[in-house]
Design a protein around this motif. Structure first.
Motif, PDB file in Angstrom:
ATOM      1  N   ASP A 138     -42.518  -1.552  19.181  1.00  0.00           N
ATOM      2  CA  ASP A 138     -43.156  -1.768  17.883  1.00  0.00           C
ATOM      3  C   ASP A 138     -42.691  -3.118  17.352  1.00  0.00           C
ATOM      4  N   ARG A 159     -40.929   2.153  27.031  1.00  0.00           N
ATOM      5  CA  ARG A 159     -42.326   2.163  27.460  1.00  0.00           C
ATOM      6  C   ARG A 159     -43.231   1.690  26.327  1.00  0.00           C
ATOM      7  N   SER A 160     -42.644   1.471  25.144  1.00  0.00           N
ATOM      8  CA  SER A 160     -43.402   1.032  23.985  1.00  0.00           C
ATOM      9  C   SER A 160     -42.492   0.214  23.080  1.00  0.00           C
ATOM     10  N   THR A 218     -48.159  -2.688  18.267  1.00  0.00           N
ATOM     11  CA  THR A 218     -47.459  -1.880  19.255  1.00  0.00           C
ATOM     12  C   THR A 218     -47.884  -2.397  20.620  1.00  0.00           C
ATOM     13  N   ALA A 239     -47.481  -1.303  24.527  1.00  0.00           N
ATOM     14  CA  ALA A 239     -47.070  -0.101  25.248  1.00  0.00           C
ATOM     15  C   ALA A 239     -47.660  -0.034  26.644  1.00  0.00           C
ATOM     16  N   ASP A 242     -49.667   1.944  29.245  1.00  0.00           N
ATOM     17  CA  ASP A 242     -50.741   2.905  28.999  1.00  0.00           C
ATOM     18  C   ASP A 242     -51.448   3.211  30.319  1.00  0.00           C
ATOM     19  N   ALA A 278     -40.188   3.001  21.190  1.00  0.00           N
ATOM     20  CA  ALA A 278     -40.808   4.247  20.756  1.00  0.00           C
ATOM     21  C   ALA A 278     -40.041   5.464  21.258  1.00  0.00           C
TER      22      ALA A 278
END
Length: 86
Positions: free
Chosen positions: A25, A22-23, A68, A70, A72, A11
């Motif tokens: 997809d 950090r993410s 996704t 991620a 969080d 991301a």
């Protein structure tokens, strides 16, 4: 014969090489590949999360075959939550 495709798109596009993603997809063309693909992405982000111990991991199903994974801050460190996008 079934063919599965796994696409990874971090991301964060700026400084992608300098900082870990950090993410992630993910998009799957076969339901058979979802479990293994999500496990791999979560394992990758566990390594990133363990470095600063400030957040957990959220796995969100965006629509069938698209997810996704991620880091969080609303998820406690050491935990992984699942969500379905509305």
């Amino acid at each position: 014969m079934t063919t599965a495709t796994l696409e990874r798109h971090p991301a964060t596009t700026e400084l992608a090489e300098a900082a870990p993603a950090r993410s992630i997809d993910l998009e799957f063309s076969s339901a058979l590949e979802v479990h293994a693909g999500l496990e791999e992405a979560v394992a990758e982000l566990i390594e990133v999360a363990s470095k600063d111990a400030s957040c957990g991991i959220l796995v969100t199903r965006l629509h069938p075959g698209r997810y996704t994974v991620a880091l969080d801050e609303s998820v406690p460190f050491g935990e992984t939550y699942e969500a379905i996008a509305a």
